[in-house]
Design a protein around this motif. Structure first.
Motif, short mmCIF file in Angstrom:
data_model
loop_
_atom_site.label_atom_id
_atom_site.label_comp_id
_atom_site.label_asym_id
_atom_site.label_seq_id
_atom_site.Cartn_x
_atom_site.Cartn_y
_atom_site.Cartn_z
N LEU A 1 0.83 -1.21 0.00
CA LEU A 1 0.00 0.00 0.00
C LEU A 1 0.87 1.26 0.00
CD1 LEU A 1 -3.02 -0.73 2.38
CD2 LEU A 1 -2.96 -0.68 -0.12
N ARG A 2 1.94 1.26 0.76
CA ARG A 2 2.82 2.43 0.77
C ARG A 2 3.38 2.69 -0.63
NH1 ARG A 2 8.76 2.92 3.72
NH2 ARG A 2 9.48 4.67 2.45
N VAL A 3 3.78 1.63 -1.32
CA VAL A 3 4.34 1.80 -2.66
C VAL A 3 3.29 2.35 -3.62
CG1 VAL A 3 5.30 0.56 -4.64
CG2 VAL A 3 6.09 0.02 -2.33
N VAL A 4 2.10 1.76 -3.61
CA VAL A 4 1.05 2.21 -4.52
C VAL A 4 0.65 3.65 -4.22
CG1 VAL A 4 -1.38 1.87 -5.13
CG2 VAL A 4 0.18 -0.06 -5.10
N ARG A 5 0.49 3.98 -2.95
CA ARG A 5 0.12 5.35 -2.61
C ARG A 5 1.20 6.35 -3.03
NH1 ARG A 5 -2.34 3.41 3.18
NH2 ARG A 5 -4.55 3.48 2.60
N ALA A 6 2.46 5.97 -2.87
CA ALA A 6 3.55 6.84 -3.30
C ALA A 6 3.49 7.08 -4.80
CB ALA A 6 4.90 6.25 -2.90
N LEU A 7 3.24 6.02 -5.57
CA LEU A 7 3.16 6.17 -7.03
C LEU A 7 1.98 7.04 -7.44
CD1 LEU A 7 4.01 2.49 -8.07
CD2 LEU A 7 5.50 4.50 -8.27
N LEU A 8 0.85 6.88 -6.77
CA LEU A 8 -0.30 7.72 -7.07
C LEU A 8 -0.01 9.19 -6.77
CD1 LEU A 8 -3.11 5.35 -5.75
CD2 LEU A 8 -2.94 6.22 -8.10
N GLU A 9 0.67 9.44 -5.66
CA GLU A 9 1.02 10.82 -5.31
C GLU A 9 2.02 11.40 -6.31
OE1 GLU A 9 2.31 10.58 -1.28
OE2 GLU A 9 0.26 10.55 -0.47
N ILE A 10 2.95 10.58 -6.77
CA ILE A 10 3.90 11.04 -7.80
C ILE A 10 3.14 11.47 -9.05
CG2 ILE A 10 5.67 10.22 -9.42
CD1 ILE A 10 6.70 8.45 -7.03
N ALA A 11 2.06 10.75 -9.37
CA ALA A 11 1.26 11.06 -10.55
C ALA A 11 0.27 12.19 -10.31
CB ALA A 11 0.50 9.82 -11.01
N GLY A 12 0.25 12.73 -9.08
CA GLY A 12 -0.67 13.81 -8.76
C GLY A 12 -2.10 13.36 -8.56
N GLN A 13 -2.28 12.08 -8.15
CA GLN A 13 -3.60 11.53 -7.97
C GLN A 13 -3.88 11.25 -6.49
OE1 GLN A 13 -4.48 8.22 -10.58
NE2 GLN A 13 -3.34 9.11 -12.30
N ASP A 14 -5.15 10.97 -6.21
CA ASP A 14 -5.57 10.61 -4.85
C ASP A 14 -4.83 9.34 -4.43
OD1 ASP A 14 -6.85 9.78 -2.54
OD2 ASP A 14 -8.87 9.98 -3.35
N ALA A 15 -4.20 9.38 -3.27
CA ALA A 15 -3.40 8.25 -2.80
C ALA A 15 -4.24 7.02 -2.52
CB ALA A 15 -2.62 8.64 -1.54
N ASP A 16 -5.56 7.16 -2.41
CA ASP A 16 -6.44 6.02 -2.16
C ASP A 16 -7.15 5.53 -3.42
OD1 ASP A 16 -5.88 5.84 0.58
OD2 ASP A 16 -7.27 7.47 1.02
N ALA A 17 -6.69 5.95 -4.58
CA ALA A 17 -7.36 5.58 -5.84
C ALA A 17 -6.85 4.26 -6.38
CB ALA A 17 -7.18 6.69 -6.86
N TYR A 18 -6.94 3.20 -5.55
CA TYR A 18 -6.52 1.87 -5.94
C TYR A 18 -7.63 0.87 -5.58
CZ TYR A 18 -5.53 1.60 -0.95
OH TYR A 18 -5.64 1.64 0.42
N ASP A 19 -7.53 -0.33 -6.12
CA ASP A 19 -8.50 -1.40 -5.83
C ASP A 19 -7.77 -2.58 -5.20
OD1 ASP A 19 -10.70 -0.03 -6.97
OD2 ASP A 19 -10.10 -0.69 -8.98
N LEU A 20 -8.41 -3.20 -4.23
CA LEU A 20 -7.90 -4.44 -3.65
C LEU A 20 -8.50 -5.61 -4.41
CD1 LEU A 20 -8.22 -3.61 0.17
CD2 LEU A 20 -6.20 -3.42 -1.29
N VAL A 21 -7.66 -6.60 -4.73
CA VAL A 21 -8.12 -7.78 -5.48
C VAL A 21 -7.75 -9.03 -4.69
CG1 VAL A 21 -7.95 -6.62 -7.71
CG2 VAL A 21 -5.98 -7.88 -6.82
N SER A 22 -8.27 -10.18 -5.13
CA SER A 22 -8.03 -11.43 -4.40
C SER A 22 -6.54 -11.72 -4.30
CB SER A 22 -8.73 -12.59 -5.11
OG SER A 22 -8.27 -12.73 -6.44
N ASP A 23 -6.16 -12.26 -3.16
CA ASP A 23 -4.74 -12.49 -2.89
C ASP A 23 -4.22 -13.65 -3.71
OD1 ASP A 23 -2.31 -12.01 -1.76
OD2 ASP A 23 -2.92 -12.38 0.32
N ARG A 24 -2.90 -13.67 -3.91
CA ARG A 24 -2.23 -14.75 -4.62
C ARG A 24 -2.04 -15.93 -3.69
NH1 ARG A 24 3.14 -12.54 -6.37
NH2 ARG A 24 3.87 -13.23 -4.35
#
Length: 343
Positions: free
Chosen positions: A259-282
């Motif tokens: 989550l930290r990695v995804v939120r950081a990438l979203l912030e780098i792109a200037g997007q909402d840090a919570d704009a991700y989806d959770l999917v079934s685990d591997r």
């Protein structure tokens, strides 16, 4: 010095070749790569006139013996650096056989070749051979458990099991036959030229395509991230100064959950840090990796140059934004495979 670099058109291997050509112009580099979906000749275009490229399989015993024999015949320092591997966990769950073929049979072929010709050998492996660790926050538990060279092997997937097996082959050939070998087990790499099936490139390219990033499970799984350039500097340190027979763990104290990695990438792109989806685990998804690289640091004097994860992610994001022509041909097929898995 003459080097045979297996898997030199893949992610880590290609970055190793680029760095070697740039920083060590006196080294004669031969690249052996099978050019599977994860290997790309285009990755080496900028250095094509300064290396020798051989398309072939590291499990091809006759070819490998010939290439290693040519190294030895030069009468100079010679070494094999074995990066070639099938390495994507999801693919190993779908079809384990390529992992057995490349990671085990390929390593066997190389070991027999260096044994026959007396050539130095360095084996590049992964921390995933050790299984996983309990989740722990570095801020709350600075003395938390980390992997060392003495951690028992406990692989979780066909990928990590075949890499563990390859490590054990190297150890056995060093002990039984006296080959001059070293092993390095590294944590998760990121940086340029990484296939879009992998976690960080997939999230970056999804964001660039206007698609919400997808995160396995609750996103709490922790990886010990290291920039690929730091990894490859450590490989050179081991190759040049490491003790024969020794295993060195490579890590940059870069623990972060997904989550930290995804939120950081979203912030780098200037997007909402919570704009991700959770999917079934591997299936068999390891909880946490963490490396104790004190032996590498204290004995060989290695230190990471990319110690700030967020700045490294920013540079990596910029690279993918500026190099769409490289990753775009791989994107649709990759996402189609993930869609079949519901991930």
């Amino acid at each position: 010095m003459k080097l045979l670099v297996t898997g030199g058109a893949g992610f880590i291997g290609a970055n190793f070749v680029h760095a070697t050509v740039r920083e060590r112009p006196d080294v004669d580099v031969v690249v052996l790569d099978k050019l599977t979906y994860a290997g790309d000749r285009a990755t080496l275009e900028a250095v094509a006139d300064r290396i020798t490229f051989v398309e072939g399989d590291c499990a091809d015993t006759a070819l490998v013996s010939q290439l290693v024999g040519d190294l030895a015949a030069g009468g100079e320092d010679a070494a094999v650096v074995h990066f070639a591997a099938e390495s994507h966990n999801d693919n190993s769950l779908s079809d384990p056989w390529p992992f057995v073929q490349t990671n085990l049979l390929g390593t066997y072929a190389l070991l027999e070749a260096v044994r026959a010709h007396g050539v130095r050998y360095h084996h590049v492996s992964t921390d995933e051979v050790y299984g996983d660790l309990p989740l722990a926050d570095p801020a709350d538990d600075p003395a938390r458990e980390r992997f060392t060279a003495d951690t028992p092997y406990n692989p979780s997937s066909p990928y990590s099991a075949t890499k563990a097996g390859s490590d054990l082959l190297v150890r056995a050939w060093a002990r039984s036959f006296g080959i001059r070998a070293t092993i390095s087990n590294c944590s998760n790499n990121y940086g340029p030229w990484q296939h879009v099936e992998k976690f960080i490139p997939r999230q970056i390219t999804n964001i660039l395509d206007g698609v919400r990033p997808k995160v396995y499970g609750a996103g709490t799984n922790v990886r010990d991230w290291i920039h690929v350039d730091d990894h490859n500097r450590a490989v050179w340190a081991v190759l040049g100064r490491g003790r024969v027979g020794q295993t060195y763990l490579i890590g940059a104290d870069g623990e972060a959950n997904n989550l930290r990695v995804v939120r950081a990438l979203l912030e780098i792109a200037g997007q909402d840090a919570d704009a991700y989806d959770l999917v079934s685990d591997r299936p068999g998804h390891d909880l946490r990796y963490a490396i104790d690289a004190s032996l590498l640091r204290e004995e060989l004097g290695w230190r990471p140059l990319h110690s700030d994860l967020e700045s490294g992610l920013k540079a990596t994001f910029d690279w993918y934004r500026d190099n769409e022509a490289w990753w775009r041909p791989r994107k649709a097929a990759t996402e189609a495979k993930y869609a079949q898995l519901g991930r």
